[in-house]
Design an enzyme around this catalytic site. Structure first.
Site, PDB file in Angstrom:
ATOM      1  N   CYS A 145       0.835  -1.201   0.000  1.00  0.00           N
ATOM      2  CA  CYS A 145       0.000   0.000   0.000  1.00  0.00           C
ATOM      3  C   CYS A 145       0.869   1.250   0.000  1.00  0.00           C
ATOM      4  O   CYS A 145       0.626   2.196  -0.753  1.00  0.00           O
ATOM      5  CB  CYS A 145      -0.931  -0.010   1.205  1.00  0.00           C
ATOM      6  SG  CYS A 145      -2.028   1.422   1.298  1.00  0.00           S
ATOM      7  N   CYS A 242      -6.163  -3.012   7.331  1.00  0.00           N
ATOM      8  CA  CYS A 242      -7.391  -2.212   7.254  1.00  0.00           C
ATOM      9  C   CYS A 242      -8.566  -2.934   6.604  1.00  0.00           C
ATOM     10  O   CYS A 242      -9.705  -2.704   6.968  1.00  0.00           O
ATOM     11  CB  CYS A 242      -7.117  -0.889   6.536  1.00  0.00           C
ATOM     12  SG  CYS A 242      -6.612  -1.033   4.802  1.00  0.00           S
TER      13      CYS A 242
END
EC number: 2.8.1.13
Length: 406
Positions: A145, A242
């Site tokens: 990410c 997440c």
């Protein structure tokens, strides 16, 4: 792209009281022509895009830079379905966190934008995460990410917004060396995030700033949040990936890849069948709990995953010990090209939760290397990162991805 056309003009108001620089960009040159971010411009004319997750760390960064008089623009990424995110506690970039980031921006008086990166995040991070697990690896999506979304697309967006730099709430230090910016571990070893940022490119490092890296504890960050009157001062830290609710990776994989969990055998290192499993995706190298093969006289651990034959191979803890670690996709942050490096002693981390260990680095090509651990480590897993550090300093030399080798 539409975001490239966002019209942003936010001029710092005159008369801003400049606080003493509690947060700073680490080891910037003592050049009076440079501001505290190391940029040769007046503070009020220096635009900083702050990547805001909605947590206390990035909120403090944005608030302090605004207090100092910088032209702050907050940006939050919506990375997955907004509605689903609202139901999950403790995840970054979720609906609640977007709201918190917006509220901090309103309280401190700077503009804030939410960018829809759902498609980019799925293609660059989530899909690879699922495929890696199906291949028997143990991926680290937070690194991907940072590499493929935050420090790539978001960083380019910051430049499109005429920012002079982009600041984040990561606990890592950027220091100036003889040949330019260097990446260093955070002052607080318990908060250090260098493992997750090893793939940062030198050209990205030139544009990035990490104002929290020199702090000695998270308590200092929370004290600053309270000083600024931020509502997130007591907000709990995010604990999980997440997009993985409650750490249940297998459930997410099954949703992304229906019929992915195929049953098979649990076998010992000689191939003797000890039991059955509901799917290889439920297991990782080094796992001990939940194997369901008791009565063997000693604890057993997952030592290897045979995806092709749908087998989970278990054995004693000693079978996990590894000395030689092949790595590829090496990102080198040391001095000079990686291919020109000679064998040298360094320190490495083969998991985020472990301290750096003494090792020998042997470059094999421009992007591959072999790491020899001076003391064997247990649970070294394909798909994890192996991060390189200098032996006598906090400098991060880069790292690569662990694989099975040739």
């Amino acid at each position: 792209m539409w975001i490239h056309r966002i019209f942003l003009y936010f001029v710092a108001k005159s008369g801003v009281l400049r606080a003493s620089t509690i947060l700073r960009t680490n080891a910037m040159p003592l050049d009076p022509a440079l501001n505290s971010l190391g940029i040769a411009k007046p503070v009020a004319q220096t635009r900083v895009v702050v990547a805001m997750s909605g947590g206390v760390d990035s909120s403090v960064v944005a608030a302090q830079l605004k207090r100092e008089g910088y032209d702050v623009v907050g940006v939050t990424l919506q990375l997955y379905d907004h509605g689903a995110a609202l139901a999950k506690k403790g995840a970054c970039c979720a609906g609640r966190d977007i709201h918190d980031a917006r509220r901090v921006a309103e309280e401190m008086g700077f503009p804030h934008y939410v960018l829809d990166y759902e498609n980019t995040f799925r293609e660059a991070v989530i899909d690879e995460f699922a495929d890696s697990y199906l291949a028997g690896a143990t991926p680290v999506p937070c690194i991907r990410c940072n590499e493929r979304v935050k420090f790539k697309d978001l960083l380019e967006t910051a430049k499109d917004l005429d920012a002079d730099c982009m600041a984040t709430g990561h606990y890592i230090q950027r220091k100036m060396g003889l040949y330019g910016p260097e990446l260093h571990s955070a002052a607080d070893a318990n908060r250090d995030q260098s493992y997750f940022l090893f793939s940062t490119k030198p050209e990205q490092l030139a544009f990035l700033r990490f104002p929290l890296g020199h702090l000695q504890s998270k308590a200092e960050t929370r004290a600053l949040a309270a000083e600024f009157g931020l509502g997130v001062a007591d907000k709990p830290d995010s604990q999980d990936i997440c997009f993985v609710p409650d750490g249940n990776y297998a459930k997410v994989i099954e949703k992304l890849r229906p019929d992915a969990a195929q049953p098979g055998d649990i076998v010992d290192m000689n191939g003797t069948v000890l039991g059955q499993h509901p799917g290889v995706i439920h297991y990782t190298v080094g796992q001990r709990r939940g194997l369901g093969v008791g009565g063997l006289g000693e604890p057993v651990y997952v030592v290897r995953l045979d995806v092709d034959n749908r087998r989970v191979i278990v054995g004693p803890k000693s079978a996990l010990a590894t000395r030689r670690v092949p790595v590829r996709e090496v990102n080198w942050l040391g001095d000079g090209p990686f291919i020109d490096q000679t064998e040298r002693q360094i320190r490495v981390r083969v998991r985020s939760s472990r301290p750096p260990a003494e090792a020998i680095l042997r470059p094999l090509s421009a992007t591959e290397a072999e790491i020899e651990l001076l003391n064997a480590e247990e649970g070294v897993s394909v798909g994890q990162a192996c991060v390189f550090y200098e032996t006598e300093s906090s400098r991060v030399l880069g790292g690569g991805w662990i694989w099975r080798g040739r």
